[in-house]
Design an enzyme around this catalytic site. Structure first.
Site, mmCIF file in Angstrom:
data_model
loop_
_atom_site.group_PDB
_atom_site.id
_atom_site.type_symbol
_atom_site.label_atom_id
_atom_site.label_comp_id
_atom_site.label_asym_id
_atom_site.label_seq_id
_atom_site.Cartn_x
_atom_site.Cartn_y
_atom_site.Cartn_z
ATOM 1 N N GLY A 174 64.640 74.267 36.377
ATOM 2 C CA GLY A 174 65.134 73.780 37.662
ATOM 3 C C GLY A 174 65.102 72.272 37.865
ATOM 4 N N SER A 175 65.116 71.500 36.779
ATOM 5 C CA SER A 175 65.113 70.040 37.004
ATOM 6 C C SER A 175 66.419 69.582 37.654
ATOM 7 C CB SER A 175 64.861 69.269 35.703
ATOM 8 O OG SER A 175 65.955 69.360 34.829
ATOM 9 N N MET B 78 71.554 81.518 33.741
ATOM 10 C CA MET B 78 71.801 82.009 32.378
ATOM 11 C C MET B 78 72.616 83.298 32.309
ATOM 12 S SD MET B 78 70.652 79.529 30.789
ATOM 13 C CE MET B 78 70.669 80.005 29.072
ATOM 14 N N ASN C 14 79.401 74.139 37.404
ATOM 15 C CA ASN C 14 78.283 74.209 36.452
ATOM 16 C C ASN C 14 78.117 72.865 35.745
ATOM 17 O OD1 ASN C 14 76.272 75.433 34.768
ATOM 18 N ND2 ASN C 14 77.794 75.662 33.136
ATOM 19 N N HIS D 98 76.989 71.506 31.893
ATOM 20 C CA HIS D 98 76.726 71.961 30.525
ATOM 21 C C HIS D 98 76.340 70.744 29.680
ATOM 22 C CE1 HIS D 98 76.946 74.480 27.011
ATOM 23 N NE2 HIS D 98 77.580 73.482 26.411
HETATM 24 C C1 GRF Z 1 70.457 72.084 31.454
HETATM 25 O O1 GRF Z 1 70.467 71.506 30.172
HETATM 26 C C2 GRF Z 1 71.840 72.507 31.889
HETATM 27 O O2 GRF Z 1 72.853 71.655 31.440
HETATM 28 C C3 GRF Z 1 71.969 73.841 31.207
HETATM 29 O O3 GRF Z 1 70.702 74.432 31.335
HETATM 30 C C4 GRF Z 1 69.711 73.402 31.449
HETATM 31 C C5 GRF Z 1 68.958 73.647 32.716
HETATM 32 O O4 GRF Z 1 67.866 72.776 32.862
HETATM 33 N N1 GRF Z 1 73.056 74.600 31.797
HETATM 34 P P1 GRF Z 1 67.080 72.728 34.240
HETATM 35 O O5 GRF Z 1 66.638 74.161 34.541
HETATM 36 O O6 GRF Z 1 67.993 72.220 35.301
HETATM 37 O O7 GRF Z 1 65.900 71.836 34.009
#
Ligand code: GRF
Length: 191
Positions: free
Chosen positions: A14-15, A91, A108, A110
């Site tokens: 969740g960063s 996911m 989204n 990516h």
């Molecule tokens: C990120 O690298 C995002 O691009 C991908 O999943 C990761 C999620 O990281 N879809 P976080 O949970 O937001 O830290």
């Protein structure tokens, strides 16, 4: 009409979700109306609680089928009337059932320069391919795997000799800055 209510969908750390919540609170340009997770123990839930953002947990029950799970998500999200569904490390692939309920409003991020390296391990795939530069892509979501129309990309160089962990850490920091910036522009354009 203001269209600035965001629902975040996330499955893990969740960063990005935290960066978006912080941007929304500080800039007052958006309101994160809820964080929805399909994982009970996802750290993103803690991050949302700290920011006083309502959380929804809808785990995928074994064998329930995608339609049943998505219907539950749609129903819960509708209570919050979001203008945008923002995926941040969510996911699960979304079907036309879900996407149709929020048409052209699902976004989204990516971690690659799409169409290069779609899929779950984009940092790892780019790193093993020994690319000189990589980046991240904000895009609309369609039913494919990271195939929806591209909204914005940012690039960064790989540093010679850096580890995959360092590359990922740098990439994620860039994502955390880039995602709110792009969302701000999207919201601005829709005013
Ligand atoms: C990120 O690298 C995002 O691009 C991908 O999943 C990761 C999620 O990281 N879809 P976080 O949970 O937001 O830290």
């Amino acid at each position: 009409m203001k269209q600035n209510k965001i629902a975040i969908l996330a499955s893990g750390n969740g960063s990005n979700a935290e960066a978006i919540m912080a941007w929304a609170i500080e800039s007052m340009k958006a309101e994160v109306v809820c964080v929805l997770s399909d994982k009970k123990k996802a750290f993103v839930i803690e991050r949302a609680k700290i920011k006083n953002v309502p959380t929804i947990i809808i785990p995928y029950e074994k064998n329930e089928g995608r339609a049943s799970h998505e219907k539950k998500m749609i129903e819960s999200l509708h209570h919050f009337q979001p203008d945008w569904i923002v995926l941040a490390g969510f996911m699960r692939l979304l079907s036309p059932l879900f996407l149709g309920a929020f048409e052209n409003r699902v976004i989204n991020i990516h971690p690659s320069l799409l169409p290069l390296f779609p899929g779950k391990d984009a940092y790892g795939d780019a790193f093993r391919a020994k690319v000189k530069e990589s980046g991240c892509t904000v895009h609309y979501v369609d039913e494919g795997i990271d195939t929806g129309p591209i909204i914005a990309q940012t690039k960064f160089q790989l540093i010679e000799g850096e580890s995959l962990e360092d590359f990922k850490r740098r990439g994620l920091e860039i994502e955390n800055q880039f995602y709110p910036q792009v969302l701000e522009k999207i919201l601005q354009a829709k005013k």
